[in-house]
Structures are given as C-alpha cells and as structure tokens.
Design a protein around this motif. Structure first.
Motif, PDB file in Angstrom:
ATOM      1  N   LEU A  72     119.961  48.901 -27.168  1.00  0.00           N
ATOM      2  CA  LEU A  72     118.936  47.874 -26.941  1.00  0.00           C
ATOM      3  C   LEU A  72     119.037  46.766 -27.977  1.00  0.00           C
ATOM      4  O   LEU A  72     118.879  45.585 -27.655  1.00  0.00           O
ATOM      5  CB  LEU A  72     117.546  48.504 -26.967  1.00  0.00           C
ATOM      6  N   HIS A  73     119.298  47.139 -29.209  1.00  0.00           N
ATOM      7  CA  HIS A  73     119.467  46.149 -30.274  1.00  0.00           C
ATOM      8  C   HIS A  73     120.645  45.233 -29.953  1.00  0.00           C
ATOM      9  O   HIS A  73     120.546  44.012 -30.050  1.00  0.00           O
ATOM     10  CB  HIS A  73     119.681  46.870 -31.604  1.00  0.00           C
ATOM     11  N   LEU A  74     121.750  45.823 -29.549  1.00  0.00           N
ATOM     12  CA  LEU A  74     122.936  45.040 -29.198  1.00  0.00           C
ATOM     13  C   LEU A  74     122.663  44.164 -27.981  1.00  0.00           C
ATOM     14  O   LEU A  74     122.981  42.982 -27.964  1.00  0.00           O
ATOM     15  CB  LEU A  74     124.121  45.973 -28.918  1.00  0.00           C
ATOM     16  N   GLY A  92     130.023  50.489 -31.708  1.00  0.00           N
ATOM     17  CA  GLY A  92     128.898  50.074 -32.537  1.00  0.00           C
ATOM     18  C   GLY A  92     128.379  48.706 -32.167  1.00  0.00           C
ATOM     19  O   GLY A  92     128.774  48.112 -31.166  1.00  0.00           O
ATOM     20  N   SER A  93     127.493  48.222 -32.991  1.00  0.00           N
ATOM     21  CA  SER A  93     126.848  46.942 -32.757  1.00  0.00           C
ATOM     22  C   SER A  93     127.540  45.869 -33.588  1.00  0.00           C
ATOM     23  O   SER A  93     128.534  46.120 -34.257  1.00  0.00           O
ATOM     24  CB  SER A  93     125.364  47.047 -33.130  1.00  0.00           C
ATOM     25  N   PHE A  94     127.012  44.671 -33.537  1.00  0.00           N
ATOM     26  CA  PHE A  94     127.498  43.549 -34.334  1.00  0.00           C
ATOM     27  C   PHE A  94     126.373  43.113 -35.251  1.00  0.00           C
ATOM     28  O   PHE A  94     125.201  43.253 -34.923  1.00  0.00           O
ATOM     29  CB  PHE A  94     127.912  42.388 -33.430  1.00  0.00           C
ATOM     30  N   LYS A 111     125.761  39.964 -36.272  1.00  0.00           N
ATOM     31  CA  LYS A 111     125.197  38.696 -35.812  1.00  0.00           C
ATOM     32  C   LYS A 111     125.734  38.375 -34.425  1.00  0.00           C
ATOM     33  O   LYS A 111     126.791  38.873 -34.029  1.00  0.00           O
ATOM     34  CB  LYS A 111     125.599  37.549 -36.758  1.00  0.00           C
ATOM     35  N   LYS A 112     125.022  37.527 -33.734  1.00  0.00           N
ATOM     36  CA  LYS A 112     125.458  37.072 -32.416  1.00  0.00           C
ATOM     37  C   LYS A 112     126.839  36.438 -32.512  1.00  0.00           C
ATOM     38  O   LYS A 112     127.706  36.673 -31.662  1.00  0.00           O
ATOM     39  CB  LYS A 112     124.435  36.069 -31.872  1.00  0.00           C
ATOM     40  N   GLN A 113     127.079  35.657 -33.538  1.00  0.00           N
ATOM     41  CA  GLN A 113     128.365  34.971 -33.693  1.00  0.00           C
ATOM     42  C   GLN A 113     129.509  35.960 -33.855  1.00  0.00           C
ATOM     43  O   GLN A 113     130.627  35.685 -33.427  1.00  0.00           O
ATOM     44  CB  GLN A 113     128.317  33.990 -34.868  1.00  0.00           C
ATOM     45  N   ASP A 114     129.245  37.116 -34.453  1.00  0.00           N
ATOM     46  CA  ASP A 114     130.292  38.140 -34.589  1.00  0.00           C
ATOM     47  C   ASP A 114     130.783  38.580 -33.214  1.00  0.00           C
ATOM     48  O   ASP A 114     131.989  38.730 -32.990  1.00  0.00           O
ATOM     49  CB  ASP A 114     129.782  39.353 -35.365  1.00  0.00           C
TER      50      ASP A 114
END
Length: 129
Positions: free
Chosen positions: A39-41, A108-110, A112-115
């Motif tokens: 959900l975070h991602l 996994g997640s990132f 930041k959005k830019q990542d």
C-alpha cells in the motif's frame, strides 16, 4: 491509489497485458492490496503518483498474489518477498541489476517517487542500446 490502477487477478489477464504491451516497458507489481508495504508503494509515494509520468514509455499494473489463478507467475518469478516488481519489454522478461543476487525482479519499496521513475527510465533506456 491502488484501486485506480489496473489490478490483475487472473492468469489470462497477466498473459494478455504481457503480450499486448508493445514498445513500452511493462511494470508488474506483485503483492497484496492488504499489505502495508504494498500500500505504501502503491498509494502513498510511488506507483499511483508516477503512472502518468511514465505513461509515454511504460505501463504499470498490479498483480494480486492471493489470487489462485496468478500463482503460476508467483512460482515462475519466485515471488517470496513482497512487493516485487518484474519488468517486461515486448513480451520479454527484462533482467536488472538492483544490487542484489536476484536479477529477475526488484524487491521492496522505493524511498522516493523519483527513485521508481529512475528505475523505469533506466529499464527503458537499456532496451535501446
């Protein structure tokens, strides 16, 4: 949010989007809509806010790993940790170097959005070399 992005729950939907996405990077996020990291991602930082920005060169879809029909892909890509992101181009699975021993997916997640955008752009750039 994740409910606004395409969610694939059947093998035939996954097959169709893989075969039907031409001349764009296909980004498939494998995970659960109830998992806090997914959900975070999806919602808070990256995917839902990045879909429009990458739409010229990428298509993003979510794959529900709790659907029995998508388990063939979960097994094939060895999705043991979620979220996991798999990349395709013209129906071909793209391998990537994410700094881990597993070059078949991003796990996994990132931060930041830019990542996320940078990884998708890099995936697209590597095609044209």
């Amino acid at each position: 949010m994740s409910f606004l992005m395409t969610t694939l729950r059947e093998k035939k939907e996954v097959d169709s989007i893989i075969r039907g996405t031409i001349d764009k990077v296909l980004v498939l996020r494998f995970g659960r809509s109830t998992d806090s990291v997914c959900l975070h991602l999806d919602d808070i930082k990256k995917l839902s806010k990045s879909v429009r920005e990458v739409s010229k060169f990428a298509t993003v879809a979510l794959v529900d790993i709790d659907s029995a029909d998508t388990h063939v892909y979960v097994k094939y890509f060895d999705i043991t940790l979620i979220p996991s992101i798999v990349f395709f181009f013209n129906a071909h699975h793209m391998k990537m170097d994410s700094g881990s021993a597993d070059h078949t997916k991003w796990v996994g997640s990132f931060q930041k959005k830019q990542d996320f955008i940078d990884v998708v752009e890099e995936s697209g750039d590597s095609i044209h070399l």
